[in-house]
Design a protein around this motif. Sequence first.
Motif, mmCIF file in Angstrom:
data_model
loop_
_atom_site.group_PDB
_atom_site.id
_atom_site.type_symbol
_atom_site.label_atom_id
_atom_site.label_comp_id
_atom_site.label_asym_id
_atom_site.label_seq_id
_atom_site.Cartn_x
_atom_site.Cartn_y
_atom_site.Cartn_z
ATOM 1 N N HIS A 131 0.776 -1.192 -0.141
ATOM 2 C CA HIS A 131 0.038 -0.227 0.021
ATOM 3 C C HIS A 131 0.871 1.187 -0.067
ATOM 4 O O HIS A 131 0.497 2.088 -0.846
ATOM 5 N N CYS A 132 1.809 1.559 0.835
ATOM 6 C CA CYS A 132 2.662 2.487 1.058
ATOM 7 C C CYS A 132 4.127 2.313 0.550
ATOM 8 O O CYS A 132 5.040 3.289 0.628
ATOM 9 N N CYS A 157 1.489 2.748 7.697
ATOM 10 C CA CYS A 157 0.141 3.050 7.356
ATOM 11 C C CYS A 157 -0.955 2.370 8.050
ATOM 12 O O CYS A 157 -2.071 2.440 7.691
#
Length: 167
Positions: A131-132, A157
Motif C-alpha cells: 500500500h505505501c 500506514c
Amino acid sequence: MVTLTRDARTVAETVTDPELPMLTLADLGVLRDVEVDGGRVTVSITPTYTGCPAMDTMRDDLVHALMDAGYDAVEVRVVLAPPWSTDWISDDGRRKLAEHGIAPPGPAPSAAPGPIPLSLGPTVRVVHCPHCGSAKTDEVSRFSATACKALRRCRACAEPFEHVKEI
C-alpha cells in the motif's frame, strides 16, 4: 471437424488461479507446457506445494477453456520435478499481486542439494507494504487465507495485507 478458435497455449495462458484470481496460471508459473497433437492437447502444470487444494480446479478450468476453444480432448498432467518456486512468478504477476494489495515474494531460499541450515532464532524478513511501500511491517500470522500466504501489518500506514511466502 471442429474449428479451433485460438492457439492452445494462448488459451491455457488465460486461465486464472482460483486462489489468486488476479494471476493467470502462466503468471504464477504453474503452467509448464502445452503440447498439441491434432485436436488433442496435453497441458503440464506444477502445484505450488504438495497437496495444493486448488489443483483440481486448475485442471477443470484448463479442460473447460480448451474444450470451449474447440479442442476435442484435453489431458492435464501434474509435473512434480523440478518443484515449483516463487521465483517462477513472472514480473507481471508480481506487479499484479502488489496492485491487489498482496506483497509479492522475495527471492526463494536456495534449493541447493544437501542439508538445510537450521536457524533457532527468529527469521528476519523484510517485506514491503504493497500500500505505501514501507519496509516497517510485522508478521501477524504465518498463515493467511491460504497456506502459501502470511498475514502482515504495516507499522507506517497501519494497513493489513497478505504476503506470498517464499518457497
